[in-house]
Design a protein around this motif. Structure first.
Motif, PDB file in Angstrom:
ATOM      1  N   ASP A   1      18.065  75.575   5.566  1.00  0.00           N
ATOM      2  CA  ASP A   1      18.296  76.580   6.610  1.00  0.00           C
ATOM      3  C   ASP A   1      18.100  78.008   6.108  1.00  0.00           C
ATOM      4  OD1 ASP A   1      20.444  76.774   4.957  1.00  0.00           O
ATOM      5  OD2 ASP A   1      21.983  76.519   6.499  1.00  0.00           O
ATOM      6  N   GLY A   2      17.754  78.177   4.837  1.00  0.00           N
ATOM      7  CA  GLY A   2      17.505  79.509   4.292  1.00  0.00           C
ATOM      8  C   GLY A   2      18.748  80.306   3.980  1.00  0.00           C
ATOM      9  N   GLN A   3      19.934  79.683   4.081  1.00  0.00           N
ATOM     10  CA  GLN A   3      21.181  80.402   3.837  1.00  0.00           C
ATOM     11  C   GLN A   3      21.429  80.642   2.350  1.00  0.00           C
ATOM     12  OE1 GLN A   3      22.816  81.916   6.354  1.00  0.00           O
ATOM     13  NE2 GLN A   3      24.380  80.490   6.998  1.00  0.00           N
ATOM     14  N   TYR A   4      21.013  79.693   1.515  1.00  0.00           N
ATOM     15  CA  TYR A   4      21.354  79.744   0.098  1.00  0.00           C
ATOM     16  C   TYR A   4      20.094  79.640  -0.759  1.00  0.00           C
ATOM     17  CZ  TYR A   4      25.754  78.319   2.258  1.00  0.00           C
ATOM     18  OH  TYR A   4      26.844  78.236   3.069  1.00  0.00           O
ATOM     19  N   ILE A   5      20.213  80.157  -1.982  1.00  0.00           N
ATOM     20  CA  ILE A   5      19.196  79.985  -3.014  1.00  0.00           C
ATOM     21  C   ILE A   5      19.897  79.444  -4.247  1.00  0.00           C
ATOM     22  CG2 ILE A   5      17.557  81.143  -4.553  1.00  0.00           C
ATOM     23  CD1 ILE A   5      17.073  83.211  -2.432  1.00  0.00           C
ATOM     24  N   VAL A   6      19.339  78.374  -4.827  1.00  0.00           N
ATOM     25  CA  VAL A   6      19.878  77.841  -6.078  1.00  0.00           C
ATOM     26  C   VAL A   6      18.916  78.194  -7.197  1.00  0.00           C
ATOM     27  CG1 VAL A   6      18.826  75.561  -5.666  1.00  0.00           C
ATOM     28  CG2 VAL A   6      20.725  75.784  -7.283  1.00  0.00           C
ATOM     29  N   THR A   7      19.469  78.615  -8.342  1.00  0.00           N
ATOM     30  CA  THR A   7      18.642  78.976  -9.494  1.00  0.00           C
ATOM     31  C   THR A   7      19.148  78.239 -10.729  1.00  0.00           C
ATOM     32  OG1 THR A   7      20.048  80.892  -9.988  1.00  0.00           O
ATOM     33  CG2 THR A   7      18.099  81.281  -8.629  1.00  0.00           C
TER      34      THR A   7
ATOM     35  N   TYR B   1      15.147  77.184  -2.074  1.00  0.00           N
ATOM     36  CA  TYR B   1      15.853  77.596  -0.861  1.00  0.00           C
ATOM     37  C   TYR B   1      16.510  76.372  -0.234  1.00  0.00           C
ATOM     38  CZ  TYR B   1      14.329  82.445  -0.045  1.00  0.00           C
ATOM     39  OH  TYR B   1      14.155  83.799  -0.097  1.00  0.00           O
ATOM     40  N   SER B   2      17.663  76.585   0.390  1.00  0.00           N
ATOM     41  CA  SER B   2      18.255  75.518   1.197  1.00  0.00           C
ATOM     42  C   SER B   2      17.425  75.362   2.477  1.00  0.00           C
ATOM     43  CB  SER B   2      19.712  75.847   1.538  1.00  0.00           C
ATOM     44  OG  SER B   2      19.781  77.037   2.305  1.00  0.00           O
TER      45      SER B   2
ATOM     46  N   THR C   1      16.304  71.725  -6.973  1.00  0.00           N
ATOM     47  CA  THR C   1      15.862  71.521  -5.591  1.00  0.00           C
ATOM     48  C   THR C   1      17.039  71.130  -4.719  1.00  0.00           C
ATOM     49  OG1 THR C   1      14.253  70.369  -4.199  1.00  0.00           O
ATOM     50  CG2 THR C   1      15.291  69.076  -5.920  1.00  0.00           C
ATOM     51  N   PHE C   2      16.898  71.346  -3.418  1.00  0.00           N
ATOM     52  CA  PHE C   2      17.864  70.905  -2.420  1.00  0.00           C
ATOM     53  C   PHE C   2      17.378  69.607  -1.796  1.00  0.00           C
ATOM     54  CE2 PHE C   2      19.568  75.228  -2.349  1.00  0.00           C
ATOM     55  CZ  PHE C   2      20.898  75.020  -2.014  1.00  0.00           C
ATOM     56  N   THR C   3      18.297  68.775  -1.351  1.00  0.00           N
ATOM     57  CA  THR C   3      17.924  67.643  -0.509  1.00  0.00           C
ATOM     58  C   THR C   3      17.746  68.141   0.924  1.00  0.00           C
ATOM     59  OG1 THR C   3      20.240  67.097  -0.100  1.00  0.00           O
ATOM     60  CG2 THR C   3      19.165  66.010  -1.965  1.00  0.00           C
ATOM     61  N   SER C   4      17.215  67.287   1.797  1.00  0.00           N
ATOM     62  CA  SER C   4      16.930  67.702   3.175  1.00  0.00           C
ATOM     63  C   SER C   4      18.199  68.018   3.957  1.00  0.00           C
ATOM     64  CB  SER C   4      16.136  66.614   3.902  1.00  0.00           C
ATOM     65  OG  SER C   4      16.827  65.380   3.831  1.00  0.00           O
TER      66      SER C   4
ATOM     67  N   SER D   1       8.223  82.671 -13.217  1.00  0.00           N
ATOM     68  CA  SER D   1       8.380  81.253 -13.551  1.00  0.00           C
ATOM     69  C   SER D   1       8.433  80.358 -12.320  1.00  0.00           C
ATOM     70  CB  SER D   1       9.647  81.047 -14.392  1.00  0.00           C
ATOM     71  OG  SER D   1      10.766  81.598 -13.733  1.00  0.00           O
ATOM     72  N   SER D   2       8.850  80.896 -11.171  1.00  0.00           N
ATOM     73  CA  SER D   2       8.949  80.056  -9.977  1.00  0.00           C
ATOM     74  C   SER D   2       8.875  80.925  -8.731  1.00  0.00           C
ATOM     75  CB  SER D   2      10.263  79.269  -9.995  1.00  0.00           C
ATOM     76  OG  SER D   2      10.341  78.402  -8.895  1.00  0.00           O
ATOM     77  N   LEU D   3       8.287  80.371  -7.653  1.00  0.00           N
ATOM     78  CA  LEU D   3       8.133  81.071  -6.374  1.00  0.00           C
ATOM     79  C   LEU D   3       8.522  80.140  -5.233  1.00  0.00           C
ATOM     80  CD1 LEU D   3       4.590  82.622  -6.878  1.00  0.00           C
ATOM     81  CD2 LEU D   3       6.646  83.964  -6.527  1.00  0.00           C
ATOM     82  N   ARG D   4       9.145  80.681  -4.212  1.00  0.00           N
ATOM     83  CA  ARG D   4       9.445  79.885  -3.025  1.00  0.00           C
ATOM     84  C   ARG D   4       9.439  80.776  -1.778  1.00  0.00           C
ATOM     85  NH1 ARG D   4       8.543  76.496  -5.987  1.00  0.00           N
ATOM     86  NH2 ARG D   4       9.682  74.602  -6.527  1.00  0.00           N
ATOM     87  N   PHE D   5       8.827  80.276  -0.714  1.00  0.00           N
ATOM     88  CA  PHE D   5       8.929  80.913   0.596  1.00  0.00           C
ATOM     89  C   PHE D   5      10.222  80.459   1.258  1.00  0.00           C
ATOM     90  CE2 PHE D   5       4.547  82.508   1.166  1.00  0.00           C
ATOM     91  CZ  PHE D   5       4.825  83.605   1.961  1.00  0.00           C
ATOM     92  N   SER D   6      10.854  81.361   1.995  1.00  0.00           N
ATOM     93  CA  SER D   6      12.019  80.981   2.780  1.00  0.00           C
ATOM     94  C   SER D   6      11.577  80.042   3.904  1.00  0.00           C
ATOM     95  CB  SER D   6      12.677  82.221   3.377  1.00  0.00           C
ATOM     96  OG  SER D   6      13.601  81.882   4.375  1.00  0.00           O
ATOM     97  N   PRO D   7      12.397  79.046   4.267  1.00  0.00           N
ATOM     98  CA  PRO D   7      12.037  78.162   5.393  1.00  0.00           C
ATOM     99  C   PRO D   7      11.811  78.922   6.692  1.00  0.00           C
ATOM    100  CG  PRO D   7      13.888  77.250   4.169  1.00  0.00           C
ATOM    101  CD  PRO D   7      13.662  78.626   3.635  1.00  0.00           C
ATOM    102  N   THR D   8      12.417  80.093   6.835  1.00  0.00           N
ATOM    103  CA  THR D   8      12.215  80.881   8.060  1.00  0.00           C
ATOM    104  C   THR D   8      10.914  81.665   8.026  1.00  0.00           C
ATOM    105  OG1 THR D   8      13.376  82.781   7.143  1.00  0.00           O
ATOM    106  CG2 THR D   8      14.709  81.139   8.279  1.00  0.00           C
TER     107      THR D   8
END
Length: 916
Positions: A383-389, A380-381, A421-424, A705-712
């Motif tokens: 701010d939660g706007q984007y997802i990169v795969t 996740y980015s 991954t995204f940078t900060s 294969s991969s899991l992520r929680f949204s930053p929100t």
């Protein structure tokens, strides 16, 4: 409430197989994706996946003429009647055999289903509630091989069925005297499409070898006469029984057609067809078969798709070529035209592509392609706007979480992506690949601006970027080393050695410059980036380390190991604080070719991906199973388990073997059908988990294969065999009150509103915690009273109100109103919120996401208005200059006329003087 996550969307896949359909207004495409249905809104540029799923992959979809109902059929013939308005399943039905095509009649009263060599006509479900929504009316027999396509006449009186036996059959939907059935030949290959002309019985048939036949009927539709049932004496009507067999029973009324022409009755002339013309498409060899066709009756446009990715547009019946284009190098599996005939949808199952082409302007309306192989990782980015795969196809795709569509694809990698991954900052994506490179991509300019490599070629299996975005680290799976690069300079800073096995996972601490690395050597090492990259601590595990992650506050470390356990560690003291045995929660299924039970197979399964929730109280875990588990860290217990798929087209889905597939020699999957040909048994190679990508064997195994929680904290996403699944909180279905007593009722809340006691009304509404009521109270407060109300709120309700404002701001049109609420809360309670920054961070990120989305939309609108104003000003200036030039020219003409008239008058005076 906290774990009320429900499936909300499916990214990463736009089309798999089956037929495409347009909505009634022509603004949306309905596409089957595996065992689910996705709706792509072409006007608003959004996608939605319906919350219904079949037990196997969907093969065909039938849409009612009013656009309210859809019949979805899977590979086994199991059908669902789905309401496209409420998104609910209305009825279940089973056709018991694979269905080839399904089509509603134009009046919406009936629909035809073809399976094997039979066409079945059912009554369409009506507006009344029925015990059985599908009632069989007639069964039509005629073709000798499987049926392929259906088309109805505009008045729903007749329909045509194409077949693999190279014939096309025209059947009467009612008991017409002069049209019972009619068989059309003329082709030398499988019929791909058959289409009636508008308001006529004239017919077009298209076959796989690229042949078009134009058939002309000698009868109009209104000349069809209905047969009247009259009582006949015994012994009469025997010829009728020979010609057509009608029996009432389980199959409904049965009509059996024959290859010959039906016998004519007295005073009745049967409908006859004759071949008016025959046309051939340009072919480039046997590989370029015609694979899909669609016809738009009002404009007489025929669209044909070929195996080479080329499509043609012809105008019928003259067969004039309008347009020819290659849109892909893969076989076009499905073609559809919208109601106006302007947009053409193409589905390519080989590459997972969905394209919508506007043929008049020759431009793409919609162009999407999913990962046509497994997805390996997601992020996740901030701010939660984007997802990169990243996927095994070597592509990196960025998806917008609001629209559900991919807006950029990077193809620089030449092998499988292992981690992303995204940078900060949120504008740089870093990816690791098995091609031996780590690449950084800029989301502003959409380019690869950094490529990091190692001194010796290495396959990178893990990746991490520190909080500052300056340090990039990647772990190698062959040399057991960790490489560190500088993002600023692109230079290799250090090679960290010490692990005695492949480095499976890397993670930077969110608050310190410490790197945690998990390896197959049963250790987790903590590397201090500030102190000469030395090992600060070594955590000894009970089994091989597969995944490691930090809690959002950096005070805890979670590690998943090969024995199915999740252990929790204190990174400061290097001591284990808790552990969860999750092997029994995985509940893996039994593969078709397994010779051991699912219970035995589960002993070798483990979690491969971990992710903390936004508040750090829960952890999300997934692995080689169809289940995703949420554990409470403090209580060390399972809170909820999500089944990500029920698609039996994947392997390892069922817990027990199907006895119907068992023979005396064992499972059908293990029995070699071609034992005498010397071919091997059709099972996967040892160690292959993702399926052999050849025609030998391919049935992918279900896995996460991969899991992520949204930053929100409002959603989480998982990359699975099915695609990228997104689960979101559904607060509308959950009643979760806070500090409830007898006085807290909707009536008492509205009473406080009438008394203009705004603060007490807000407190009561948040205690009852119903979304609609909270929104009503908030929007009743006068705009000028907002700062006063915010200042008098108790601290415990400030966070709740801020979270609700951020959720409302995302969808509401009252932008300034809710922005005023957010500004007042942050300005008046900023210091108190700062002291609880860890707990309030997800709420602030949700607020930032909402504001950023509105900012993007408004900035586009303002730019568009600004360009329009500039254009209008320039146009007015141009017209002003032109008008000024015209006036100047007119003045010049007037001056010339005055001079000429003066000269003329002087000349006339001179002439008069001479005469005198």
């Amino acid at each position: 409430m906290k774990f009320a996550y429900r499936f909300s969307n499916l990214f990463g896949a736009v089309y798999r197989q089956g037929n495409l359909s347009f909505s009634k207004d022509g603004n949306a495409v309905i596409s089957p994706v595996g065992n689910r249905i996705s709706v792509f809104d072409l006007k608003n540029n959004t996608s939605e996946t319906l919350p219904v799923s079949t037990t196997k992959n969907i093969t065909c979809v039938g849409l009612s003429p009013d656009g309210n109902l859809a019949i979805v059929v899977d590979e086994d013939g199991a059908a669902l009647l789905v309401s496209l308005i409420t998104r609910a399943v209305l009825h279940h039905f089973h056709f018991h055999k694979p269905v080839n095509s399904i089509r509603f009649s134009p009046d919406g009263r009936k629909f035809v289903v073809t399976k094997e060599n039979v066409a079945l006509m059912y009554y369409a479900p009506g507006k009344q509630r029925e015990f059985n929504a599908f009632v069989l009316d007639k069964s039509y027999y005629g073709p000798y091989d499987e049926t392929t396509c259906i088309d109805w006449t505009d008045d729903s009186k007749c329909f045509a069925v194409g077949s693999k036996d190279m014939s096309t059959w025209v059947f009467g939907a009612e008991r017409w005297v002069n049209l019972i059935y009619y068989s059309l030949g003329g082709h030398k290959d499988v019929i791909v499409g058959c289409f009636f002309e508008k308001d006529s019985l004239d017919l077009y048939t298209v076959s796989q070898d690229g042949t078009l036949c134009v058939w002309e009927s000698d009868t109009e539709l209104d000349e069809l006469t209905l047969k009247r049932n009259k009582a006949k004496p015994p012994g009469e009507g025997e010829e009728d029984e020979v010609e057509e067999e009608r029996t009432e029973g389980q199959e409904g009324e049965v009509i059996r057609g024959k290859a010959g022409t039906p016998k004519e009755k007295e005073k009745t002339k049967n409908v006859r067809f004759k071949q008016r013309s025959k046309h051939f498409f340009n072919k480039e060899g046997d590989f370029n078969n015609l694979t899909a066709a669609a016809f738009h009756k009002p404009t007489h446009i025929l669209v044909t798709g070929f195996a080479s990715g080329i499509f043609h547009l012809h105008e019928l019946p003259e067969f004039n070529l309008i347009h020819s284009l290659s849109i892909s190098d893969q076989r076009i599996a499905s073609v559809a035209l919208n109601c106006s005939g302007d947009w053409i949808a193409f589905g390519c199952s080989g590459m997972g592509q969905l394209l919508v082409w506007e043929w008049q302007s020759e431009s793409y309306v919609f162009k999407q392609q999913g990962h046509f192989n497994n997805m390996a990782s997601l992020a996740y980015s901030p701010d939660g706007q984007y997802i990169v795969t990243g996927g095994d196809d070597g592509k990196v795709k960025v998806w917008n979480t609001n629209s559900g569509l991919c807006f950029v694809t990077f193809t620089e990698h030449t092998s499988s992506i292992t981690n992303v991954t995204f940078t900060s900052s949120g504008f740089v994506i870093v990816t690791a690949s098995l091609d031996g490179t780590v690449r950084a991509f800029d989301l502003h300019r959409y380019r690869n601006f950094r490529t990091f490599t190692s001194p010796r070629p290495a396959q990178f299996s893990s990746l991490a970027v520190d909080v500052s975005g300056e340090l990039v680290s990647a772990g190698a799976q062959d040399s057991f080393e960790i490489f560190l690069w500088s993002m600023q300079t692109g230079r290799l800073l250090e090679v960290l050695g010490g692990h005695e096995g492949p480095v499976s996972c890397l993670c930077f601490s969110p608050v310190q410059s410490i790197l945690a690395s998990a390896s197959w050597d049963r250790t987790v090492r903590l590397w201090d980036m500030m102190d000469s990259w030395q090992v600060k601590e070594t955590l000894h595990l009970t089994s091989d380390g597969l995944s490691v992650t930090y809690r959002p506050d950096g005070q805890e470390l979670a590690v998943a190991t090969l024995n199915g356990e999740i252990s929790f560690w204190d990174p400061h003291t290097a001591s284990q604080t808790a552990s969860v045995a999750g092997r029994h929660d995985l509940q893996t299924g039994r593969k078709e070719t397994d010779k051991i039970t699912a219970k035995q197979s589960a002993k070798g399964k483990s979690f491969t991906s971990l992710c903390y929730s936004a508040d750090g109280e829960s952890i999300l875990a997934g692995g080689q199973s169809k289940f995703v588990c949420i554990y409470n860290v403090k209580e060390q217990m399972l809170m909820k388990k999500f089944e990500i798929s029920c698609n039996l087209s994947f392997d390892a889905m069922e817990e027990f073997l199907d006895r119907r597939k068992m023979t005396e020699f064992g499972s059908l999957a293990l029995v070699d059908e071609g034992a005498g040909d010397g071919e091997g048994v059709n099972i996967s190679l040892p160690g292959v988990r993702r399926g052999d990508m050849s025609s030998r064997h391919f049935k992918p195994e279900i896995r996460v294969s991969s899991l992520r929680f949204s930053p929100t904290g409002r959603s989480w996403a998982a990359t699975t065999t099915e695609g990228l699944l997104v689960y979101s909180l559904d607060g509308s279905m959950v009643f979760d009150p806070y500090d409830l007593d007898l006085d807290v009722t909707p009536a008492s809340i509205r009473k406080q509103l009438r008394l203009q006691e705004w603060t007490s009304a807000i407190i009561l509404a948040f205690r009852l915690n119903e979304k609609a009521l909270k929104q009503e109270v908030l929007e009743t407060v006068p705009h000028e009273q907002i700062p006063v109300v915010c200042g008098s709120l108790p601290d415990i309700y400030v966070e709740k109100l801020l979270g609700f404002v951020s959720a409302c701001l995302e969808k509401s049109g009252h932008l300034q109103f809710y922005m005023t609420w957010a500004q007042s809360l942050l300005m008046l309670h900023g210091q108190k919120l700062k002291n609880r920054s860890g707990a309030i961070l997800p709420t602030l990120q949700a607020l930032q996401k909402s504001i950023q989305r509105h900012f993007d939309n408004l900035s586009k609108l303002c730019d568009f208005n600004m360009y329009n104003i500039k254009y209008a000003v320039a146009l007015s200036k141009q017209r002003g200059v032109k008008r000024a030039a015209e006036e100047e020219e007119r003045e010049d003409d007037e001056d010339e006329e005055e001079e000429a008239s003066e000269e003329l008058s002087e000349a006339s005076w001179e002439d008069a003087e001479m005469i005198l």
